[in-house]
Design a protein around this motif. Structure first.
Motif, mmCIF file in Angstrom:
data_model
loop_
_atom_site.group_PDB
_atom_site.id
_atom_site.type_symbol
_atom_site.label_atom_id
_atom_site.label_comp_id
_atom_site.label_asym_id
_atom_site.label_seq_id
_atom_site.Cartn_x
_atom_site.Cartn_y
_atom_site.Cartn_z
ATOM 1 N N THR A 166 -114.289 -6.900 52.137
ATOM 2 C CA THR A 166 -114.019 -6.664 50.720
ATOM 3 C C THR A 166 -113.409 -5.292 50.496
ATOM 4 N N LYS A 167 -113.921 -4.286 51.174
ATOM 5 C CA LYS A 167 -113.364 -2.935 51.060
ATOM 6 C C LYS A 167 -111.910 -2.905 51.527
ATOM 7 N N SER A 168 -111.634 -3.616 52.608
ATOM 8 C CA SER A 168 -110.258 -3.676 53.115
ATOM 9 C C SER A 168 -109.336 -4.387 52.135
ATOM 10 N N LEU A 169 -109.842 -5.446 51.528
ATOM 11 C CA LEU A 169 -109.038 -6.176 50.545
ATOM 12 C C LEU A 169 -108.724 -5.304 49.335
ATOM 13 N N LYS A 170 -109.685 -4.499 48.908
ATOM 14 C CA LYS A 170 -109.452 -3.599 47.774
ATOM 15 C C LYS A 170 -108.335 -2.605 48.083
ATOM 16 N N LYS A 171 -108.323 -2.106 49.306
ATOM 17 C CA LYS A 171 -107.285 -1.157 49.713
ATOM 18 C C LYS A 171 -105.905 -1.807 49.690
ATOM 19 N N ARG A 172 -105.892 -3.124 49.841
ATOM 20 C CA ARG A 172 -104.618 -3.846 49.825
ATOM 21 C C ARG A 172 -104.261 -4.332 48.416
ATOM 22 N N GLY A 173 -105.047 -3.897 47.427
ATOM 23 C CA GLY A 173 -104.693 -4.183 46.044
ATOM 24 C C GLY A 173 -105.320 -5.416 45.435
ATOM 25 N N TYR A 174 -106.361 -5.945 46.072
ATOM 26 C CA TYR A 174 -107.016 -7.140 45.544
ATOM 27 C C TYR A 174 -108.118 -6.762 44.557
ATOM 28 N N TRP A 175 -108.280 -7.589 43.512
ATOM 29 C CA TRP A 175 -109.377 -7.461 42.572
ATOM 30 C C TRP A 175 -110.459 -8.448 42.976
ATOM 31 N N ILE A 176 -111.709 -7.961 42.997
ATOM 32 C CA ILE A 176 -112.820 -8.761 43.499
ATOM 33 C C ILE A 176 -113.734 -9.172 42.346
ATOM 34 N N PHE A 177 -113.903 -10.474 42.179
ATOM 35 C CA PHE A 177 -114.755 -11.015 41.123
ATOM 36 C C PHE A 177 -115.892 -11.818 41.755
ATOM 37 N N GLY A 178 -117.095 -11.597 41.255
ATOM 38 C CA GLY A 178 -118.240 -12.314 41.800
ATOM 39 C C GLY A 178 -119.014 -13.062 40.740
ATOM 40 N N LYS A 192 -105.229 -13.605 37.216
ATOM 41 C CA LYS A 192 -103.862 -13.317 37.646
ATOM 42 C C LYS A 192 -103.848 -12.167 38.644
ATOM 43 N N GLY A 193 -102.785 -12.097 39.426
ATOM 44 C CA GLY A 193 -102.651 -11.013 40.397
ATOM 45 C C GLY A 193 -103.318 -11.350 41.717
ATOM 46 N N LYS A 194 -103.482 -10.342 42.561
ATOM 47 C CA LYS A 194 -104.109 -10.522 43.871
ATOM 48 C C LYS A 194 -105.624 -10.571 43.658
ATOM 49 N N THR A 195 -106.173 -11.769 43.748
ATOM 50 C CA THR A 195 -107.544 -12.001 43.303
ATOM 51 C C THR A 195 -108.410 -12.617 44.391
ATOM 52 N N VAL A 196 -109.675 -12.166 44.435
ATOM 53 C CA VAL A 196 -110.680 -12.768 45.306
ATOM 54 C C VAL A 196 -111.881 -13.162 44.452
ATOM 55 N N LEU A 197 -112.286 -14.425 44.539
ATOM 56 C CA LEU A 197 -113.497 -14.903 43.871
ATOM 57 C C LEU A 197 -114.586 -15.043 44.921
ATOM 58 N N VAL A 198 -115.723 -14.387 44.684
ATOM 59 C CA VAL A 198 -116.850 -14.433 45.621
ATOM 60 C C VAL A 198 -117.926 -15.368 45.081
ATOM 61 N N ILE A 199 -118.287 -16.357 45.881
ATOM 62 C CA ILE A 199 -119.333 -17.315 45.525
ATOM 63 C C ILE A 199 -120.559 -17.027 46.386
ATOM 64 N N GLY A 200 -121.729 -16.936 45.745
ATOM 65 C CA GLY A 200 -122.943 -16.589 46.467
ATOM 66 C C GLY A 200 -123.599 -17.759 47.176
ATOM 67 N N ASN A 201 -124.583 -17.424 47.972
ATOM 68 C CA ASN A 201 -125.401 -18.397 48.687
ATOM 69 C C ASN A 201 -126.080 -19.357 47.714
ATOM 70 N N GLU A 202 -126.310 -20.603 48.165
ATOM 71 C CA GLU A 202 -126.859 -21.647 47.309
ATOM 72 C C GLU A 202 -128.161 -21.238 46.613
ATOM 73 N N GLY A 203 -128.999 -20.458 47.300
ATOM 74 C CA GLY A 203 -130.282 -20.093 46.710
ATOM 75 C C GLY A 203 -130.390 -18.646 46.261
ATOM 76 N N LEU A 210 -123.027 -6.704 48.938
ATOM 77 C CA LEU A 210 -121.720 -7.278 48.613
ATOM 78 C C LEU A 210 -121.488 -7.235 47.106
ATOM 79 N N LYS A 211 -122.538 -7.474 46.335
ATOM 80 C CA LYS A 211 -122.410 -7.472 44.878
ATOM 81 C C LYS A 211 -121.942 -6.111 44.362
ATOM 82 N N LYS A 212 -122.320 -5.043 45.053
ATOM 83 C CA LYS A 212 -121.903 -3.696 44.642
ATOM 84 C C LYS A 212 -120.391 -3.501 44.740
ATOM 85 N N GLN A 213 -119.738 -4.355 45.516
ATOM 86 C CA GLN A 213 -118.290 -4.230 45.694
ATOM 87 C C GLN A 213 -117.495 -4.963 44.617
ATOM 88 N N MET A 214 -118.176 -5.696 43.741
ATOM 89 C CA MET A 214 -117.464 -6.474 42.740
ATOM 90 C C MET A 214 -116.806 -5.583 41.688
#
Length: 250
Positions: A166-178, A192-203, A210-214
Motif C-alpha cells: 500500500t505504501k508503494s502504491l501511494k508513492k506511485r500516485g494511487y488513492w487507497i480506500f477501505g 476516479k483516478g488511480k484507485t485501490v479499494l481494500v476489502i477486509g477479512n470476512e470476520g 493496514l487500515k492506518k494506510q487508508m
C-alpha cells in the motif's frame, strides 16, 4: 504423488516440489504433528528459504485434504494458476497512461468468496487484484469454478506484505480506500483516478495496521436487522458504485 491439481503430497514428492518449484505456486505447507524431527527440520528449512509458513496439523486433517491418500505427514496446497507480477502490472499501466482501478483483499479465506469477487471484478472492469501470500486463499480449482471463467481475465498478484504494498502504491500516485463500519456513505464515493479499494477479512475486517494506510474509509449503510454483508456481496455493491463514478451515464 498428487490427489488433484490443488495438492502435492507424500514425502518425496513434497520435498522435491519445495526444492524445485517457484514459491508462488505453493499456497500452504501442512506438516503432521509429531513427524520425525529430522524430516520436520528439512521441511521447515526449505519453507523458510521460500518465505512460506508451515502449519502443523493433526493427521486427520491431512487425511481429509487428500481424501485418504498416503500423505506420509506432508501436504502442499498448490496453485495451478499463474499469478501476475505486481510491479510489471503497474509499469504496464504507467506505460499505457492508464488510471487503473485495483482491488486489494485483506485475508479473504473462503475460496467461494474469492471466486465470486473475481466474477464481479471482471464484470466491472477491475484492472487487477492484490492478495497476501499468508492467511488467505489462493487461486484454486474451487476459486476458478466459482469465478465461472473470470479467473482467466482478471490479473491476480500475491504479495508478502499488504501494508508495504500500500505504501508503494501511494508513492506511485494511487488513492487507497477501505471498507469500514464508519466512513463516507458509499454513494458519495468517487473512484476516479488511480484507485485501490481494500476489502477486509470476512470476520475481522481490515487489519489495524493496514487500515492506518487508508486515505478514506467508506461504508455501506444498513437499515435491516443484520448489520453485515457477505464479503463478496459487499464487494459487488462497491464495485458497481466505482463503475458508476468512473463511467457515469451521459
Amino acid at each position: 504423488m498428487t490427489s488433484n491439481k490443488d495438492f502435492v503430497f507424500g514425502r518425496h514428492a513434497g520435498i522435491d516440489y519445495l526444492k524445485t518449484q517457484n514459491a508462488d505456486k505453493i499456497n500452504k505447507v501442512f506438516l503432521q504433528h509429531g513427524v520425525q524431527e529430522e524430516f520436520a527440520n528439512q521441511v521447515y528449512a526449505l519453507a523458510k528459504k521460500k518465505r512460506l509458513i508451515v502449519q502443523s496439523v493433526p493427521k486427520n486433517k491431512l487425511d481429509r485434504l487428500v481424501d485418504g491418500g498416503n500423505h506420509q505427514g506432508l501436504v502442499l496446497a498448490i496453485s495451478s494458476f499463474e499469478y501476475a507480477d505486481l510491479d510489471q502490472l503497474l509499469d504496464k499501466f504507467d506505460e499505457d497512461s492508464k488510471e487503473p482501478f485495483l482491488l486489494m483483499l485483506d485475508s479473504i479465506e473462503d475460496p467461494h468468496n474469492l471466486g465470486s469477487i473475481l466474477r464481479s471484478a471482471d464484470a466491472t472492469g477491475v484492472d487487477g487484484i492484490i492478495i497476501p501470500k499468508r492467511h488467505a486463499t489462493g487461486l484454486t480449482s474451487v476459486v476458478a469454478k466459482t469465478s465461472t471463467g473470470a479467473i482467466d481475465y482478471v490479473p491476480v498478484a500475491r504479495v508478502n506484505n499488504l501494508v508495504q504494498t500500500t505504501k508503494s502504491l501511494k508513492k506511485r500516485g494511487y488513492w487507497i480506500f477501505g471498507t469500514d463500519m464508519v466512513g463516507v456513505d458509499y454513494r458519495q464515493w468517487n473512484a476516479k483516478g488511480k484507485t485501490v479499494l481494500v476489502i477486509g477479512n470476512e470476520g475481522k475486517g481490515i487489519a489495524p495496521l493496514l487500515k492506518k494506510q487508508m486515505d478514506q474509509t467508506i461504508t455501506l449503510p444498513m437499515i435491516g436487522h443484520v448489520q453485515s454483508l457477505n464479503a463478496s456481496v459487499a464487494t459487488g455493491v462497491l464495485l458497481y458504485q466505482a463503475y458508476n463514478s468512473r463511467y457515469p451515464l451521459k
